[in-house]
Design a protein around this motif. Structure first.
Motif, PDB file in Angstrom:
ATOM      1  N   SER A  42       0.742  -1.173   0.120  1.00  0.00           N
ATOM      2  CA  SER A  42       0.097   0.077   0.248  1.00  0.00           C
ATOM      3  C   SER A  42       0.786   1.379  -0.170  1.00  0.00           C
ATOM      4  O   SER A  42       0.397   2.271  -0.504  1.00  0.00           O
ATOM      5  CB  SER A  42      -0.887   0.137   1.310  1.00  0.00           C
ATOM      6  OG  SER A  42      -0.210  -0.171   2.405  1.00  0.00           O
ATOM      7  N   HIS A  43       1.920   1.143   0.487  1.00  0.00           N
ATOM      8  CA  HIS A  43       2.948   2.273   0.601  1.00  0.00           C
ATOM      9  C   HIS A  43       4.474   1.753   0.488  1.00  0.00           C
ATOM     10  O   HIS A  43       4.954   0.965   1.057  1.00  0.00           O
ATOM     11  CB  HIS A  43       2.790   3.235   1.854  1.00  0.00           C
ATOM     12  CG  HIS A  43       3.495   4.374   1.913  1.00  0.00           C
ATOM     13  ND1 HIS A  43       3.807   5.147   2.972  1.00  0.00           N
ATOM     14  CD2 HIS A  43       4.311   5.088   0.900  1.00  0.00           C
ATOM     15  CE1 HIS A  43       4.258   6.397   2.779  1.00  0.00           C
ATOM     16  NE2 HIS A  43       4.674   6.136   1.437  1.00  0.00           N
ATOM     17  N   GLN A  44       5.171   2.548  -0.401  1.00  0.00           N
ATOM     18  CA  GLN A  44       6.717   1.873  -0.502  1.00  0.00           C
ATOM     19  C   GLN A  44       7.447   3.075  -0.641  1.00  0.00           C
ATOM     20  O   GLN A  44       7.100   4.097  -1.451  1.00  0.00           O
ATOM     21  CB  GLN A  44       6.834   1.072  -1.761  1.00  0.00           C
ATOM     22  CG  GLN A  44       8.079   0.817  -1.845  1.00  0.00           C
ATOM     23  CD  GLN A  44       8.368  -0.331  -2.899  1.00  0.00           C
ATOM     24  OE1 GLN A  44       7.348  -1.353  -3.201  1.00  0.00           O
ATOM     25  NE2 GLN A  44       9.550  -1.032  -2.912  1.00  0.00           N
ATOM     26  N   VAL A  45       8.537   3.141   0.338  1.00  0.00           N
ATOM     27  CA  VAL A  45       9.461   4.426   0.190  1.00  0.00           C
ATOM     28  C   VAL A  45      10.679   3.635  -0.456  1.00  0.00           C
ATOM     29  O   VAL A  45      11.178   2.539   0.037  1.00  0.00           O
ATOM     30  CB  VAL A  45       9.882   4.716   1.668  1.00  0.00           C
ATOM     31  CG1 VAL A  45      10.888   5.880   1.721  1.00  0.00           C
ATOM     32  CG2 VAL A  45       8.497   5.240   2.163  1.00  0.00           C
ATOM     33  N   THR A  46      11.294   4.557  -1.469  1.00  0.00           N
ATOM     34  CA  THR A  46      12.427   3.839  -2.088  1.00  0.00           C
ATOM     35  C   THR A  46      13.527   4.874  -2.300  1.00  0.00           C
ATOM     36  O   THR A  46      13.143   6.180  -2.297  1.00  0.00           O
ATOM     37  CB  THR A  46      12.186   3.158  -3.530  1.00  0.00           C
ATOM     38  OG1 THR A  46      13.326   2.469  -3.706  1.00  0.00           O
ATOM     39  CG2 THR A  46      11.696   4.326  -4.605  1.00  0.00           C
ATOM     40  N   GLN A  47      14.799   4.617  -2.509  1.00  0.00           N
ATOM     41  CA  GLN A  47      15.810   5.910  -2.877  1.00  0.00           C
ATOM     42  C   GLN A  47      16.120   6.039  -4.300  1.00  0.00           C
ATOM     43  O   GLN A  47      15.664   4.945  -5.091  1.00  0.00           O
ATOM     44  CB  GLN A  47      17.286   5.172  -2.212  1.00  0.00           C
ATOM     45  CG  GLN A  47      17.207   5.084  -0.611  1.00  0.00           C
ATOM     46  CD  GLN A  47      18.616   5.522  -0.179  1.00  0.00           C
ATOM     47  OE1 GLN A  47      19.462   5.360  -0.781  1.00  0.00           O
ATOM     48  NE2 GLN A  47      18.532   6.125   1.058  1.00  0.00           N
ATOM     49  N   MET A  48      16.170   7.203  -4.591  1.00  0.00           N
ATOM     50  CA  MET A  48      16.237   7.642  -5.968  1.00  0.00           C
ATOM     51  C   MET A  48      17.200   6.544  -6.700  1.00  0.00           C
ATOM     52  O   MET A  48      18.523   6.152  -6.123  1.00  0.00           O
ATOM     53  CB  MET A  48      16.831   9.022  -6.129  1.00  0.00           C
ATOM     54  CG  MET A  48      16.719   9.723  -7.211  1.00  0.00           C
ATOM     55  SD  MET A  48      16.765  11.435  -7.127  1.00  0.00           S
ATOM     56  CE  MET A  48      18.639  11.639  -6.359  1.00  0.00           C
ATOM     57  N   GLY A  49      17.078   6.093  -7.766  1.00  0.00           N
ATOM     58  CA  GLY A  49      17.895   5.207  -8.552  1.00  0.00           C
ATOM     59  C   GLY A  49      17.416   3.758  -8.276  1.00  0.00           C
ATOM     60  O   GLY A  49      18.102   2.892  -9.192  1.00  0.00           O
ATOM     61  N   GLN A  50      16.925   3.656  -7.309  1.00  0.00           N
ATOM     62  CA  GLN A  50      16.703   2.089  -6.980  1.00  0.00           C
ATOM     63  C   GLN A  50      15.412   1.549  -7.983  1.00  0.00           C
ATOM     64  O   GLN A  50      14.555   2.587  -8.489  1.00  0.00           O
ATOM     65  CB  GLN A  50      16.271   1.924  -5.600  1.00  0.00           C
ATOM     66  CG  GLN A  50      17.147   2.012  -4.375  1.00  0.00           C
ATOM     67  CD  GLN A  50      18.397   1.187  -4.801  1.00  0.00           C
ATOM     68  OE1 GLN A  50      18.020   0.022  -4.528  1.00  0.00           O
ATOM     69  NE2 GLN A  50      19.420   1.741  -5.039  1.00  0.00           N
ATOM     70  N   GLU A  51      15.481   0.281  -8.229  1.00  0.00           N
ATOM     71  CA  GLU A  51      14.374  -0.455  -9.015  1.00  0.00           C
ATOM     72  C   GLU A  51      13.003  -0.567  -8.179  1.00  0.00           C
ATOM     73  O   GLU A  51      13.454  -0.841  -6.596  1.00  0.00           O
ATOM     74  CB  GLU A  51      14.664  -1.491  -9.721  1.00  0.00           C
ATOM     75  CG  GLU A  51      13.796  -2.367 -10.312  1.00  0.00           C
ATOM     76  CD  GLU A  51      14.304  -3.924 -10.898  1.00  0.00           C
ATOM     77  OE1 GLU A  51      14.954  -3.676 -11.929  1.00  0.00           O
ATOM     78  OE2 GLU A  51      13.802  -4.939 -10.150  1.00  0.00           O
ATOM     79  N   VAL A  52      11.713  -0.408  -8.444  1.00  0.00           N
ATOM     80  CA  VAL A  52      10.776  -0.661  -7.354  1.00  0.00           C
ATOM     81  C   VAL A  52       9.738  -1.982  -8.417  1.00  0.00           C
ATOM     82  O   VAL A  52       9.662  -1.433  -9.555  1.00  0.00           O
ATOM     83  CB  VAL A  52       9.823   0.327  -6.864  1.00  0.00           C
ATOM     84  CG1 VAL A  52      10.738   1.163  -6.014  1.00  0.00           C
ATOM     85  CG2 VAL A  52       9.571   1.145  -8.026  1.00  0.00           C
ATOM     86  N   ILE A  53       9.065  -2.640  -7.801  1.00  0.00           N
ATOM     87  CA  ILE A  53       8.086  -3.303  -8.522  1.00  0.00           C
ATOM     88  C   ILE A  53       6.663  -3.312  -7.888  1.00  0.00           C
ATOM     89  O   ILE A  53       6.768  -3.591  -6.493  1.00  0.00           O
ATOM     90  CB  ILE A  53       8.506  -4.920  -8.807  1.00  0.00           C
ATOM     91  CG1 ILE A  53       9.719  -5.130  -9.555  1.00  0.00           C
ATOM     92  CG2 ILE A  53       7.360  -5.589  -9.268  1.00  0.00           C
ATOM     93  CD1 ILE A  53      10.216  -6.347  -9.682  1.00  0.00           C
TER      94      ILE A  53
END
Lengths: 110, 113
Positions: free
Chosen positions: B9-20
């Motif tokens: 429902s919520h995802q925090v990621t660092q710039m440059g990372q891949e997310v699915i």
């Protein structure tokens, strides 16, 4: 591309009041949906209404496709009706995507 | 009533990372879609998918984005190298036929830091 404008952009009501939200579109469409985006961001489908009139409890909607508009009526508004209302339309040819309108932000006060 | 399910429902990621971002459409639906909504803005179309291929995509859906139906139930959106401007709510939707109304999932709020 098609333009989908909603009015009013913002609306504040006292609980129990009625309201009419409008969706105008600039081209022929073959599908139209109304959605309520609740304060948690969820999109809740209210009506699938390419033409005619439908009612569901305190809500009803009318689409006049030949005149390129749709109306959403909210009667006896409740605080849980607060949120953003979007209409979304699909044009008659060449695509199956829906284009969303600009939204009406509704706040119902207790 | 059948639902479209999205995780997380919520995802925090660092710039440059891949997310699915993951979605489980309604089981008898054949058409799948991703939309996004930047905070306070309109809901925008990204891509539609049918018969294991992209049927339509918007200008937003550039080479950084891809979609996949890896098995009979999931539908995923991958962002290869996230940017700050990818922060948005991402909605998955499905429909039984192309001309039908959509059912939307509850969304994944992506925050890129």
């Amino acid at each position: 591309g098609i333009q989908v404008e909603q009015s009013p952009p913002d609306l504040i009501l006292q609980e129990g009041a009625n309201s009419t939200l409008r969706c105008n579109f600039s081209d022929s469409v073959n599908n139209l949906q109304w959605f309520h985006q609740n304060p948690w961001g969820q999109l809740i489908n209210l009506f699938y209404i390419p033409s005619g009139t439908k009612q569901n409890g305190r809500l009803s909607a009318t689409t006049v496709a030949t005149e390129r508009y749709s109306l959403l009526y909210i009667s006896s508004s409740q605080t849980t009706d607060s949120g953003v209302y979007f209409c979304a339309v699909r044009v008659t040819s060449g695509t199956y995507k829906y284009i969303f309108g600009t939204g009406t932000r509704l706040k119902v006060l207790a | 009533e059948p639902e479209v399910t999205q995780t997380p429902s919520h995802q925090v990621t660092q710039m440059g990372q891949e997310v699915i971002l993951r979605c489980v459409p309604i089981s008898n639906h054949l058409y799948f879609y991703w939309y996004r909504q930047i905070l306070g803005q309109k809901v925008e179309f990204l891509v539609s998918f049918y018969n294991n291929e992209i049927s339509e995509k918007s200008e937003i859906f550039d080479d950084q984005f891809s979609v996949e139906r890896p098995d009979g139930s999931n539908f995923t959106l991958k962002i290869r190298s996230t940017k700050l401007e990818d922060s948005a709510m991402y909605f998955c939707a499905s429909s039984e036929q192309a001309r039908d109304g959509y059912t939307f999932g509850s969304g994944t709020r992506l925050t890129v830091v």
